[in-house]
Design a protein around this motif. Structure first.
Motif, PDB file in Angstrom:
ATOM      1  N   GLY A   1      13.695  14.383  -0.101  1.00 26.22           N
ATOM      2  CA  GLY A   1      12.984  12.870  -0.466  1.00 26.22           C
ATOM      3  C   GLY A   1      13.026  11.811   0.682  1.00 26.22           C
ATOM      4  N   THR A   2      12.141  11.528   1.372  1.00 27.76           N
ATOM      5  CA  THR A   2      12.105  10.641   2.320  1.00 27.76           C
ATOM      6  C   THR A   2      10.890   9.565   2.183  1.00 27.76           C
ATOM      7  OG1 THR A   2      12.178  10.296   4.794  1.00 27.76           O
ATOM      8  CG2 THR A   2      10.831  11.864   4.154  1.00 27.76           C
ATOM      9  N   ILE A   3      11.134   8.339   2.593  1.00 26.04           N
ATOM     10  CA  ILE A   3      10.267   7.167   2.630  1.00 26.04           C
ATOM     11  C   ILE A   3       9.751   6.892   4.012  1.00 26.04           C
ATOM     12  CG2 ILE A   3       9.485   5.059   1.714  1.00 26.04           C
ATOM     13  CD1 ILE A   3      11.803   5.623  -0.587  1.00 26.04           C
ATOM     14  N   GLY A   4       8.633   6.642   4.448  1.00 22.86           N
ATOM     15  CA  GLY A   4       8.349   6.270   5.812  1.00 22.86           C
ATOM     16  C   GLY A   4       7.733   4.906   5.797  1.00 22.86           C
ATOM     17  N   VAL A   5       8.012   3.936   6.414  1.00 23.95           N
ATOM     18  CA  VAL A   5       7.537   2.547   6.327  1.00 23.95           C
ATOM     19  C   VAL A   5       6.808   2.276   7.603  1.00 23.95           C
ATOM     20  CG1 VAL A   5       8.000  -0.015   5.972  1.00 23.95           C
ATOM     21  CG2 VAL A   5       9.525   2.125   5.101  1.00 23.95           C
ATOM     22  N   PHE A   6       5.199   1.835   7.596  1.00 23.90           N
ATOM     23  CA  PHE A   6       4.643   1.492   8.619  1.00 23.90           C
ATOM     24  C   PHE A   6       4.494   0.070   9.125  1.00 23.90           C
ATOM     25  CE2 PHE A   6       0.905   4.872   8.476  1.00 23.90           C
ATOM     26  CZ  PHE A   6       1.826   5.909   7.945  1.00 23.90           C
TER      27      PHE A   6
ATOM     28  N   CYS B   1       7.028   9.721   0.429  1.00 25.24           N
ATOM     29  CA  CYS B   1       6.085   8.421   0.263  1.00 25.24           C
ATOM     30  C   CYS B   1       5.896   7.775   1.549  1.00 25.24           C
ATOM     31  CB  CYS B   1       6.753   7.631  -0.756  1.00 25.24           C
ATOM     32  SG  CYS B   1       5.819   6.308  -1.501  1.00 25.24           S
ATOM     33  N   LEU B   2       4.795   7.107   1.662  1.00 25.06           N
ATOM     34  CA  LEU B   2       4.588   6.245   2.922  1.00 25.06           C
ATOM     35  C   LEU B   2       4.299   5.086   2.364  1.00 25.06           C
ATOM     36  CD1 LEU B   2       2.205   8.746   4.907  1.00 25.06           C
ATOM     37  CD2 LEU B   2       4.966   8.257   5.328  1.00 25.06           C
ATOM     38  N   ILE B   3       4.549   3.719   2.874  1.00 26.92           N
ATOM     39  CA  ILE B   3       4.328   2.436   2.450  1.00 26.92           C
ATOM     40  C   ILE B   3       4.017   1.452   3.521  1.00 26.92           C
ATOM     41  CG2 ILE B   3       5.609   2.919   0.326  1.00 26.92           C
ATOM     42  CD1 ILE B   3       7.579   0.675   1.616  1.00 26.92           C
ATOM     43  N   SER B   4       3.374   0.306   3.332  1.00 22.26           N
ATOM     44  CA  SER B   4       2.928  -0.635   4.339  1.00 22.26           C
ATOM     45  C   SER B   4       2.576  -1.974   3.457  1.00 22.26           C
ATOM     46  CB  SER B   4       1.937  -0.323   5.296  1.00 22.26           C
ATOM     47  OG  SER B   4       1.689  -1.394   6.161  1.00 22.26           O
TER      48      SER B   4
ATOM     49  N   ALA C   1       0.851  -1.085   0.031  1.00 22.59           N
ATOM     50  CA  ALA C   1       0.050   0.006  -0.008  1.00 22.59           C
ATOM     51  C   ALA C   1       1.090   1.112  -0.172  1.00 22.59           C
ATOM     52  CB  ALA C   1      -1.081  -0.098   1.384  1.00 22.59           C
ATOM     53  N   VAL C   2       0.758   2.157  -1.029  1.00 31.01           N
ATOM     54  CA  VAL C   2       1.517   3.269  -1.130  1.00 31.01           C
ATOM     55  C   VAL C   2       0.877   4.552  -1.074  1.00 31.01           C
ATOM     56  CG1 VAL C   2       3.132   4.350  -2.790  1.00 31.01           C
ATOM     57  CG2 VAL C   2       3.124   1.749  -2.494  1.00 31.01           C
ATOM     58  N   MET C   3       1.462   5.666  -0.387  1.00 25.94           N
ATOM     59  CA  MET C   3       0.646   6.973  -0.409  1.00 25.94           C
ATOM     60  C   MET C   3       1.800   7.835  -0.811  1.00 25.94           C
ATOM     61  SD  MET C   3      -1.291   8.868   2.695  1.00 25.94           S
ATOM     62  CE  MET C   3      -2.119   7.460   3.128  1.00 25.94           C
ATOM     63  N   GLY C   4       1.433   8.776  -1.496  1.00 30.90           N
ATOM     64  CA  GLY C   4       2.457   9.989  -1.941  1.00 30.90           C
ATOM     65  C   GLY C   4       3.179   9.516  -3.488  1.00 30.90           C
ATOM     66  N   GLY C   5       4.111  10.398  -3.531  1.00 31.86           N
ATOM     67  CA  GLY C   5       4.692  10.101  -4.827  1.00 31.86           C
ATOM     68  C   GLY C   5       5.740   8.814  -4.960  1.00 31.86           C
ATOM     69  N   SER C   6       5.631   8.589  -6.259  1.00 30.37           N
ATOM     70  CA  SER C   6       6.493   7.314  -6.750  1.00 30.37           C
ATOM     71  C   SER C   6       7.927   7.690  -7.118  1.00 30.37           C
ATOM     72  CB  SER C   6       5.662   6.585  -7.730  1.00 30.37           C
ATOM     73  OG  SER C   6       5.619   7.453  -8.963  1.00 30.37           O
ATOM     74  N   GLU C   7       8.319   8.763  -7.514  1.00 26.77           N
ATOM     75  CA  GLU C   7       9.737   9.174  -7.834  1.00 26.77           C
ATOM     76  C   GLU C   7      10.691   8.819  -6.895  1.00 26.77           C
ATOM     77  OE1 GLU C   7      13.235  11.136  -8.302  1.00 26.77           O
ATOM     78  OE2 GLU C   7      11.793  11.736  -6.671  1.00 26.77           O
ATOM     79  N   VAL C   8      10.539   9.152  -5.657  1.00 31.84           N
ATOM     80  CA  VAL C   8      11.267   8.848  -4.428  1.00 31.84           C
ATOM     81  C   VAL C   8      11.723   7.300  -4.479  1.00 31.84           C
ATOM     82  CG1 VAL C   8       9.662   8.673  -2.733  1.00 31.84           C
ATOM     83  CG2 VAL C   8      11.902   9.659  -2.346  1.00 31.84           C
ATOM     84  N   LEU C   9      10.772   6.511  -4.829  1.00 33.07           N
ATOM     85  CA  LEU C   9      11.086   4.930  -4.851  1.00 33.07           C
ATOM     86  C   LEU C   9      11.850   4.457  -5.776  1.00 33.07           C
ATOM     87  CD1 LEU C   9       7.203   3.904  -4.269  1.00 33.07           C
ATOM     88  CD2 LEU C   9       9.166   4.234  -2.798  1.00 33.07           C
ATOM     89  N   ALA C  10      12.173   5.360  -6.910  1.00 31.12           N
ATOM     90  CA  ALA C  10      12.933   4.994  -7.972  1.00 31.12           C
ATOM     91  C   ALA C  10      14.460   5.348  -7.626  1.00 31.12           C
ATOM     92  CB  ALA C  10      12.636   5.443  -9.265  1.00 31.12           C
TER      93      ALA C  10
END
Length: 378
Positions: free
Chosen positions: A171-176, A201-204, A108-117
């Motif tokens: 650019g930061t990614i938070g993991v739940f 981006c936030l992901i879980s 499950a992803v919320m936010g932009g996808s560019e930071v994931l690449a």
């Protein structure tokens, strides 16, 4: 061409397939390894769904299979929250995470996808961090962000929050640990909103509505470690979730960095221990960048590292013969063993062994360990 500019690979799944994937992974006793075994064996999620009840019954119990209505409801909840689901092998799935042994089939992803690449560095540490630890974390995160790295962390108090705050603009990614609608701790809700507003981006991997339990945090740590080229531990006690993250990173072949601290501060005992065990000493972002630059090429996906929807060609030959199922189960105990050892000891085909393990797994009787080892839950 930088890794972030590399063309994305993968094919978006049709809605029907996406729903089927979500049904499989939301079914009882199905984790990432079981999901992969099911898809590879039966050639697709739809076919796997039909086999779940029978396989679990062979293993010794009934399981609850997620209904279509339940996953459609979860998709609706995600949409209301502004989130989406990304499946393993789709273009927006994090490149490094997709190559790990237990990559979640659905995020499950919320936010932009560019930071994931982008190439990423994980920063973790103590919840009860010292002021100097928080300041130092900010310096690391700022320096890494300016060098083009995304910063990944677990949205906890202390070091995690400081890492996210310092990398908002880069650019930061938070993991739940729980569902995206169940943030923990709740005091970090404003920070989560800031991450989204800054195109982070936030992901879980957990379902919407899932309240995080103690055992869910090591699962989250696995994602934090798997998304990054390396992991930096700023402060950590001797019994700390950050050390779990460091162990997972090392098992995945990632670089582990640690900041040295005073032997008089218990928050430095874990990091000093990591350094004794071979972690790379880091006192500023430059130390991390110098070690990671040669690894940035790993972010360029080869294009063929995921193939879950291809039929595996299983057939009647893989069905255990009379007495064979019992013989395979007898080789298992509480001590983890290699699957190849089971095959050699029993003389069974790999397909037959994998099928029995799958049955036990779905029945909640099998535990999977690192490097493909398995044990029986007694």
């Amino acid at each position: 061409m930088s890794p972030a500019d590399a063309p994305k690979v993968g094919v978006p799944l049709p809605l029907a397939t996406r729903l089927a994937w979500l049904r499989v992974i939301r079914s009882e006793n199905v984790g990432p390894a079981t999901f992969r075994a099911l898809i590879n064996r039966y050639g697709g999620a739809e076919a796997a769904l039909e086999t779940l009840p029978e396989l679990a019954a062979r293993g010794g119990r009934k399981i609850k299979v997620a209904s279509l209505a339940a996953v459609e409801d979860e998709m609706a909840r995600a949409e209301r929250l502004g989130a989406r689901f990304v499946c393993l092998g789709e273009p927006d799935y994090p490149v490094l995470l997709r190559r790990t042994e237990q990559a979640p089939p659905v995020l499950a992803v919320m936010g932009g996808s560019e930071v994931l690449a982008r190439p990423a560095v994980a920063i973790v540490g103590a919840r009860n961090a010292s002021l100097s630890g928080i300041k130092l974390t900010g310096r690391f995160a700022t320096g890494l962000g300016r060098a083009g790295y995304a910063v990944v962390s677990g949205l906890a108090r202390g070091i995690d929050a400081a890492a996210h705050e310092a990398s908002l603009s880069t650019g930061t990614i938070g993991v739940f640990a729980g569902g995206l609608d169940r943030p923990y701790p709740s005091e970090n809700r404003p920070l989560m909103r800031q991450i989204i507003d800054a195109d982070g981006c936030l992901i879980s991997e957990m379902p919407f509505g899932w309240e995080p339990r103690a055992r869910d945090f090591p699962r989250r740590n696995r994602l934090v470690a798997g998304m990054a080229l390396g992991l930096l531990v700023v402060e950590a006690a001797t019994r700390s979730g950050s050390l779990i993250s460091a162990r997972l990173s090392a098992e995945m072949g990632r670089l582990v960095f640690a900041v040295p601290g005073s032997p008089l501060d218990p928050r430095a005992a874990g990091t000093n221990g990591l350094l004794k065990e071979g972690a790379i000493l880091a006192t500023d972002a430059g130390d991390v960048i110098a070690a990671l630059r040669p690894l940035d090429a790993r972010m360029t996906p080869p294009g063929d590292d995921v193939a879950l929807e291809e039929p595996a060609g299983s057939g009647p030959a893989d069905e255990p013969a009379e007495g064979e199922r019992e013989r395979i189960i007898e080789t298992l105990g509480s001590t983890p063993i290699e699957i190849d050892d089971i095959i050699i000891h029993t003389g069974s085909t790999p397909g037959a062994v994998q099928l029995v393990l799958l049955e036990l797994d779905l029945a909640g009787r099998l535990e999977r360990h690192a490097n493909g080892r398995v044990s029986l839950l007694l």
